[in-house]
Design an enzyme around this catalytic site. Structure first.
Site, PDB file in Angstrom:
ATOM      1  N   ARG A 171      35.883  47.146  12.752  1.00 56.15           N
ATOM      2  CA  ARG A 171      36.709  47.259  11.561  1.00 56.15           C
ATOM      3  C   ARG A 171      38.169  47.379  11.999  1.00 56.15           C
ATOM      4  O   ARG A 171      38.457  47.761  13.135  1.00 56.15           O
ATOM      5  CB  ARG A 171      36.316  48.474  10.714  1.00 56.15           C
ATOM      6  CG  ARG A 171      36.398  49.795  11.452  1.00 56.15           C
ATOM      7  CD  ARG A 171      35.874  50.938  10.601  1.00 56.15           C
ATOM      8  NE  ARG A 171      36.720  51.197   9.454  1.00 56.15           N
ATOM      9  CZ  ARG A 171      37.770  52.014   9.468  1.00 56.15           C
ATOM     10  NH1 ARG A 171      38.117  52.630  10.585  1.00 56.15           N
ATOM     11  NH2 ARG A 171      38.487  52.207   8.393  1.00 56.15           N
ATOM     12  N   ARG A 175      45.778  50.309   5.408  1.00 54.14           N
ATOM     13  CA  ARG A 175      46.142  51.411   4.516  1.00 54.14           C
ATOM     14  C   ARG A 175      47.136  50.904   3.471  1.00 54.14           C
ATOM     15  O   ARG A 175      48.193  50.389   3.834  1.00 54.14           O
ATOM     16  CB  ARG A 175      46.755  52.556   5.316  1.00 54.14           C
ATOM     17  CG  ARG A 175      45.794  53.163   6.321  1.00 54.14           C
ATOM     18  CD  ARG A 175      46.429  54.334   7.029  1.00 54.14           C
ATOM     19  NE  ARG A 175      45.604  54.802   8.116  1.00 54.14           N
ATOM     20  CZ  ARG A 175      45.990  55.713   9.002  1.00 54.14           C
ATOM     21  NH1 ARG A 175      47.210  56.225   8.915  1.00 54.14           N
ATOM     22  NH2 ARG A 175      45.185  56.103   9.960  1.00 54.14           N
ATOM     23  N   ARG A 249      38.797  48.412  32.555  1.00 53.32           N
ATOM     24  CA  ARG A 249      40.166  47.912  32.575  1.00 53.32           C
ATOM     25  C   ARG A 249      41.039  49.003  33.169  1.00 53.32           C
ATOM     26  O   ARG A 249      40.775  50.198  33.003  1.00 53.32           O
ATOM     27  CB  ARG A 249      40.647  47.559  31.168  1.00 53.32           C
ATOM     28  CG  ARG A 249      40.034  46.292  30.626  1.00 53.32           C
ATOM     29  CD  ARG A 249      40.510  45.043  31.319  1.00 53.32           C
ATOM     30  NE  ARG A 249      41.898  44.733  30.967  1.00 53.32           N
ATOM     31  CZ  ARG A 249      42.633  43.827  31.617  1.00 53.32           C
ATOM     32  NH1 ARG A 249      42.151  43.185  32.660  1.00 53.32           N
ATOM     33  NH2 ARG A 249      43.877  43.584  31.220  1.00 53.32           N
ATOM     34  N   ARG A 281      53.272  48.432  25.890  1.00 54.03           N
ATOM     35  CA  ARG A 281      54.101  49.380  25.154  1.00 54.03           C
ATOM     36  C   ARG A 281      55.102  50.056  26.075  1.00 54.03           C
ATOM     37  O   ARG A 281      54.934  50.061  27.299  1.00 54.03           O
ATOM     38  CB  ARG A 281      53.248  50.431  24.446  1.00 54.03           C
ATOM     39  CG  ARG A 281      52.346  51.271  25.350  1.00 54.03           C
ATOM     40  CD  ARG A 281      51.517  52.210  24.510  1.00 54.03           C
ATOM     41  NE  ARG A 281      50.595  53.018  25.317  1.00 54.03           N
ATOM     42  CZ  ARG A 281      49.821  53.980  24.839  1.00 54.03           C
ATOM     43  NH1 ARG A 281      49.862  54.263  23.545  1.00 54.03           N
ATOM     44  NH2 ARG A 281      49.020  54.668  25.627  1.00 54.03           N
ATOM     45  N   GLU A 301      53.929  50.300  30.156  1.00 51.09           N
ATOM     46  CA  GLU A 301      52.499  50.359  30.430  1.00 51.09           C
ATOM     47  C   GLU A 301      51.938  48.938  30.527  1.00 51.09           C
ATOM     48  O   GLU A 301      51.998  48.179  29.563  1.00 51.09           O
ATOM     49  CB  GLU A 301      51.809  51.141  29.319  1.00 51.09           C
ATOM     50  CG  GLU A 301      50.370  51.487  29.585  1.00 51.09           C
ATOM     51  CD  GLU A 301      49.829  52.448  28.534  1.00 51.09           C
ATOM     52  OE1 GLU A 301      48.834  52.074  27.869  1.00 51.09           O
ATOM     53  OE2 GLU A 301      50.408  53.542  28.350  1.00 51.09           O
ATOM     54  N   TYR A 349      34.742  55.944  26.256  1.00 56.72           N
ATOM     55  CA  TYR A 349      36.098  56.416  26.008  1.00 56.72           C
ATOM     56  C   TYR A 349      36.028  57.652  25.120  1.00 56.72           C
ATOM     57  O   TYR A 349      35.394  57.650  24.065  1.00 56.72           O
ATOM     58  CB  TYR A 349      36.947  55.346  25.328  1.00 56.72           C
ATOM     59  CG  TYR A 349      38.349  55.824  25.072  1.00 56.72           C
ATOM     60  CD1 TYR A 349      39.290  55.837  26.087  1.00 56.72           C
ATOM     61  CD2 TYR A 349      38.712  56.319  23.823  1.00 56.72           C
ATOM     62  CE1 TYR A 349      40.572  56.313  25.871  1.00 56.72           C
ATOM     63  CE2 TYR A 349      39.998  56.789  23.594  1.00 56.72           C
ATOM     64  CZ  TYR A 349      40.905  56.790  24.623  1.00 56.72           C
ATOM     65  OH  TYR A 349      42.163  57.275  24.404  1.00 56.72           O
ATOM     66  N   ASP A 351      38.364  60.631  23.147  1.00 57.30           N
ATOM     67  CA  ASP A 351      39.590  61.310  22.796  1.00 57.30           C
ATOM     68  C   ASP A 351      39.520  62.733  23.335  1.00 57.30           C
ATOM     69  O   ASP A 351      38.433  63.247  23.650  1.00 57.30           O
ATOM     70  CB  ASP A 351      39.774  61.342  21.272  1.00 57.30           C
ATOM     71  CG  ASP A 351      40.211  59.996  20.716  1.00 57.30           C
ATOM     72  OD1 ASP A 351      40.912  59.265  21.444  1.00 57.30           O
ATOM     73  OD2 ASP A 351      39.845  59.670  19.574  1.00 57.30           O
TER      74      ASP A 351
END
Length: 367
Positions: A171, A175, A249, A281, A301, A349, A351
């Site tokens: 997805r 917003r 990666r 970025r 980066e 991954y 958080d």
């Protein structure tokens, strides 16, 4: 010396686990191959600015228990993550919201934006997406995809979007409000004084040896014994890659001190979405803590291919690698008195809030 736990990795997972076990009267000994603790959330001071040495880390969570837990170790400011994206000479707000759509199409209302997106999706007539490009186009239409997703994604993965599987994008959040807050979580901020201080508090009174890898530790003649091992390194490396290497990666960071420039880009995080721009970025670290220093520090980066021996950052959780990880997990379950945790030990991954929660659950099981 005898310890209850030898912990490989002084990052967030290993440090939280060690802190919790120490509270329960257990002795822990920690090693880390880097020359410092804190893993990827390591921060250090440059020009009076706390620099996120391994990429931007913004703490965010919907779990009040986790927010209160981390709040024991630091005061958090009210930083809200509101990155912007540069595409050629155009500037857009992220996440995709009404500010983005207004800039793209000169629309003002959610109804207008929804109609524009729906029209583009309808024109493409994609029934069953066969790759990531088709999946993204079927979700957001051509304009958002071409300017804000395609180049950035190809840099991240090092492959054309048409060569990437569709399931990598389930997805894409759209917003229809003028809200630039990247996260939906109610709790968000940056620790005042950096993340390294949090790890130092977690590890206070616990023996830590940095600059030594697990393999080097095993080769040394040790006068250290332990009952259990917590391994937070790469699970395939622990087993000497006997089933093959899992894929990742990697990232490369190029940090520059600008002592004569007060404000380089006006925002903590600016993404560059063209594939022709080699970095994804630029981070300007002072903005994480609303800094007023005379100079500034920036980090570019760069995504990179990963090879064994290099630093792994993002697991490639495609079907092939997930199958291989499950095979390694089967080996891990047969290891006596060995625990595997963290991003590399569990090949996913995490958080930061999920890392803390997983470490707390492991500590509770061990109690």
């Amino acid at each position: 010396m005898h310890y209850d736990y030898l912990i490989v990795g002084a990052g967030l997972f290993g440090s939280v686990f060690a802190f919790e076990m120490k509270k329960r009267g257990k002795r822990c000994y920690i090693i880390d191959k880097r020359k410092h603790s804190a893993g990827n959330i390591y921060t250090k001071e440059q020009l009076g600015i706390q620099v996120h040495c391994y990429g931007a880390h913004i703490f965010h969570t919907s779990d009040k228990m986790i927010w209160d837990y981390i709040g024991q170790f630091a005061e958090f400011n009210h930083y809200i993550n509101s990155p912007v994206a540069v595409y050629r000479d155009e500037l857009y707000n992220l996440p995709f919201n009404m500010n983005t759509f207004s800039r793209l199409w000169n629309v003002r209302t959610p109804k207008e934006a929804k109609e524009k997106i729906a029209g583009q999706i309808s024109d493409l007539s994609i029934k069953e997406p066969e790759n990531l490009e088709e999946q993204a186009l079927s979700l957001v239409g051509r304009d958002v995809y071409e300017k804000l997703i395609k180049g950035y994604t190809e840099k991240q993965w090092g492959r054309d979007c048409r060569e990437l599987p569709a399931f990598l994008i389930k997805r894409l959040p759209l917003r229809f409000t003028y809200d630039n807050n990247y996260f939906n979580d109610p709790y968000q901020g940056i620790p005042v004084g950096g993340y390294t201080r949090i790890i130092e508090k977690l590890l206070d009174g616990i023996e830590v040896r940095t600059g030594i890898s697990w393999q080097e530790f095993l080769r040394e003649e040790q006068d250290i014994s332990y009952d259990k091992l917590l391994y937070t390194g790469m699970i395939d490396e622990y087993f000497d890659y006997r089933l093959g290497a899992l894929e990742y990666r990697s990232l490369r960071f190029e940090t520059q001190e600008l002592p004569d420039e007060e404000n380089y880009q006006g925002n903590a995080v600016v993404n560059y979405t063209e594939r022709e721009v080699p970095y994804t970025r630029i981070i300007e670290h002072k903005h994480f803590e609303f800094g007023k220093q005379a100079g500034t520090v920036i980090t570019k980066e760069y995504p990179a291919e990963w090879n064994p021996g290099e630093e792994p950052y993002y697991p490639i959780n495609d079907e092939k690698n997930n199958r291989l990880y499950e095979a390694y997990r089967g080996l891990a379950e047969r290891e006596k008195n060995v625990l595997f945790g963290g991003r590399l030990g569990m090949y996913r991954y995490y958080d930061m809030d999920k890392t803390i929660k997983a470490a707390l659950k492991m500590a509770q099981r061990e109690a």
